[in-house]
Design an enzyme around this catalytic site. Structure first.
Site, PDB file in Angstrom:
ATOM      1  N   THR A 195       0.837  -1.194   0.000  1.00  0.00           N
ATOM      2  CA  THR A 195       0.000   0.000   0.000  1.00  0.00           C
ATOM      3  C   THR A 195       0.879   1.254   0.000  1.00  0.00           C
ATOM      4  O   THR A 195       1.998   1.206   0.501  1.00  0.00           O
ATOM      5  CB  THR A 195      -0.854  -0.035   1.286  1.00  0.00           C
ATOM      6  N   ARG A 212     -13.340  -8.486  -0.832  1.00  0.00           N
ATOM      7  CA  ARG A 212     -12.660  -8.166   0.431  1.00  0.00           C
ATOM      8  C   ARG A 212     -12.274  -6.693   0.499  1.00  0.00           C
ATOM      9  O   ARG A 212     -11.732  -6.126  -0.447  1.00  0.00           O
ATOM     10  CB  ARG A 212     -11.400  -9.038   0.549  1.00  0.00           C
TER      11      ARG A 212
END
Lengths: 347, 347
Positions: free
Chosen positions: B212, B240
Site C-alpha cells: 500500500t 474483500r
C-alpha cells in the site's frame, strides 16, 4: 472452571442491602449474577420518533419485537451460551421484523433495491466480521448478521462487500429468501418520500430516522460481543457504505473495555470512530461506561451535528444507551434479570 | 494572519544550540520553520523486503520514486498550499509507479482483476472520503486517491464502493485509463505465485508483503492530512475490503492529535483500529507520537501477529514510522527541510 473472588460479591450484597427494601425482591438473582453476571441490550434505531408520529399498533409491534429479541438473547445467556449466540438470536428477530431497517423491511437505495450491511465482533478474541452492500436482487440474505459472523468464523478476512460477499455467504449455506420477501409497503412509501424530497429539495422525515438494529451482550464466561445490522440510509447511492459494517465505527467489542453497537447518521459515526472511541475513553482515561458513551454521543457528535445513539456495555454488565435524537428504539435485560423497553426520549 | 507565540520558537532554538555543532547548518531553516513548520512523510508498503530479495535496479527505481513523491508534496507545502494538496501530489507519483501496489501496478484479485481502495482525511475539518473495490475493468481510475478526495468534497457520504463508486468518480470528471495500462508483468507474476501457493498450501512471498502507499503532511496553516491508496491484498476474494479505505483503521487525521497512514495485514489493522488508536493514545494518555505509534505497531499488533507499519505525524511536524516487518518503503522531509529515504529495517 473459573474461580471468582468472593469479595466483590459480598460488596454487591452489602450495597443492595443498603439500597433499601425496593431491592429486596432482586437480592437472590443479584447474588447469583454477581458470580457470573449476564446482560443484553438492543436497539432498533434512533431518530425523530415522537408520540405524535407513532400509531398505537406500530408502537405495540415494536415493543413486542424488542421484548421478543431481548428474551431470545437472554435465554441463550441464561443457559450458558456465548454472548455471540445471544446477540445473534436477538438480531435475528429484529431482522425479521419489517418495522426495523434490517433484513426484511430494510430501506431502499436510490435504485429502489435493498442492500444489507452487518458486522459482528467478539470481545474475547478480537475477531470480527462484516458484510457491506449485499443486494437482495435474485434472492437476499434472511439474516445478514449470520453472514457477518460467517466472515469472522470461516474467512481469512474481516470485511467482504457486494456480489463477492454474497457468493461467500452462499458458500456458507446461509438462509436466502426471494427478493419479494424483503420489500414492504412501508419501506416503499418512505423511499418515494425520500425521492420526492430530493426532487423538491425538502428534507424528508426519513432523512432524520436511522433505524439500524444492534445488540450487545455479556455472557457467563465474562465475554462481551456486539453486532449491528442495517439496510443503510434510505435512497443511498453509489454503493455508499455507512458505519454499521465498519469495525470501530458502528460495532466494537473488547473484554477489557466495552462493547458498542451504533445507530445514526453513519458518516459522522465513521469520521468520529464512535464505537471504538467510547471504549478508548474507558481504557485510556479510566472513565465509566456511561460517562464515556455520553461524552461521545451528547458532546462530540452533537456538536458536530451527527444525529444518533449507541447501546454499550462494560465487562461488569453495566449498560449505557445515550442518544441525541428525540427517540431511540431500545431495551435491555440487566444483570438483575430486569427487562426495560423504551422508545421516546422522556422514558 | 495567525500570530504564533515566540516562546516555543525560542526554546527550539535553545534546544538546537544545546544539541551541538552538527545541527548548526539547520539552525536558520529551523528558526523559520518554527514559525510555521511544514513536513511530509510517505510510505510505499511494509513487508519482507531484504537486500537479498532486492535488485539494484528495483531499489534505485523505488528510491527515486519516493524522492520524487516527497519533493512534489513538499513543494506544495513550501508554496503555502494545503496538506491535502501535498499528500495528493505525493500519492499521485506513488500511484503512477508500478513498483508500488496502488494505481498502476496494483495487485490482482482472485479473478485476476485490479480493484482499487483509497481514503483521505482532513485533520482541520474532520472530513473524510474513501472508495473501496473500484475495478479497472473497462477502464480504471488513474488516481484512486482523487476519487476518495472527491467523495469527501462532493458527496454527502464518506465511503463509496464498487460500481457505484466508479459511477460517482466518472461524474466528477476524474482521469480514467484503459485497463491495460494498470497491468504489469511483475504484478501478474506475483498473482500466479499466490495462486500456485494457494494450490500447494505453501506461503507465497507475496502474502508477507503489503505495499500500500500513503502520505501524511503538515501545512503552514497547521493542518494535518493523511491519505492511503492500494490495490489491496494479492489474490483477495469475495469483494474483500482491507484497512486502507477505512477511516480509523488505515487512515486518520485530526489537528488535535495526529495523522496516520497504515500499511500491513489489513484485517489486523481493522480489528485494532490502528490509525485512530495511535491518535487516541496521544489525546487521552498524553503520549508522544513516537511512543503511541510504537506501542500500537510493536506491542499490540506484534503480539496479535499483525504485520505492517504506519507513518504518522503530530501537529508540530514530528514524525514516526514504526513497522514490525523486515522493511518498509518510507521517507520524509522534516521540519528542517531534511530529506530521508529508507527501505530496510536497519536503515
Amino acid at each position: 472452571m473459573t474461580q471468582r473472588p468472593l469479595l466483590p460479591a459480598m460488596f454487591l450484597l452489602m450495597g443492595l442491602a443498603l439500597a433499601g427494601c425496593q431491592q429486596a425482591t432482586q437480592d437472590t438473582s443479584a447474588a447469583e449474577s454477581a458470580q457470573a453476571p449476564i446482560a443484553i441490550v438492543i436497539h432498533g434505531g434512533a431518530g425523530t420518533v415522537t408520540r405524535e408520529l407513532m400509531t398505537p399498533e406500530k408502537e405495540a409491534t415494536i415493543r413486542a419485537a424488542l421484548t421478543a429479541a431481548l428474551e431470545a438473547g437472554y435465554a441463550r445467556l441464561a443457559s450458558g451460551e456465548s454472548s455471540l449466540e445471544a446477540i445473534t438470536a436477538a438480531i435475528h428477530i429484529l431482522e425479521d421484523t419489517p418495522e426495523f431497517n434490517a433484513g426484511r423491511g430494510a430501506v431502499l437505495n436510490f435504485d429502489g433495491m435493498i442492500e444489507h450491511d452487518a458486522s459482528i465482533m467478539d470481545g474475547a478474541t478480537g475477531q470480527a466480521g462484516a458484510i457491506a452492500g449485499v443486494s437482495v436482487e435474485n434472492g437476499g440474505l434472511r439474516h445478514p448478521i449470520d453472514a457477518a459472523r460467517a466472515v469472522m468464523m470461516h474467512s481469512p478476512h474481516v470485511m467482504l462487500s457486494g456480489a463477492g460477499a454474497k457468493t461467500f455467504a452462499e458458500s456458507q449455506g446461509l438462509e436466502f429468501m426471494a427478493a419479494d420477501w424483503f420489500f414492504t409497503d412501508d419501506v416503499y412509501q418512505r423511499w418515494q418520500d425520500a425521492q420526492n424530497a430530493q426532487t423538491s429539495n425538502a428534507e424528508s422525515q426519513d432523512t432524520r430516522w436511522y433505524s439500524t438494529v444492534g445488540a450487545v451482550a455479556l455472557d457467563k464466561q465474562g465475554n462481551l460481543a456486539a453486532g449491528t445490522s442495517t439496510g443503510g440510509m434510505t435512497n443511498k447511492r453509489w454503493g455508499r457504505i455507512g458505519d454499521s459494517p465498519i469495525i470501530g465505527a458502528g460495532t466494537y467489542a473488547n473484554n477489557d473495555s466495552c462493547a458498542v453497537s451504533a445507530t445514526g447518521h453513519g458518516e459522522y459515526f465513521i469520521r468520529h470512530v464512535v464505537a471504538y472511541d467510547i471504549c478508548a475513553r474507558m481504557a485510556y482515561q479510566g472513565k465509566r461506561l456511561t460517562d464515556a458513551a455520553d461524552e461521545v454521543i451528547n458532546q462530540i457528535l452533537l456538536e458536530a451535528g451527527g444525529a444518533g445513539g449507541v447501546i454499550a456495555m462494560d465487562p461488569r454488565g453495566n449498560i449505557a444507551m445515550p442518544f441525541n435524537t428525540p427517540g431511540m428504539y431500545r431495551g435491555f435485560i440487566d444483570t438483575n434479570g430486569q427487562i426495560t423497553i423504551a422508545i421516546y426520549g422522556d422514558e
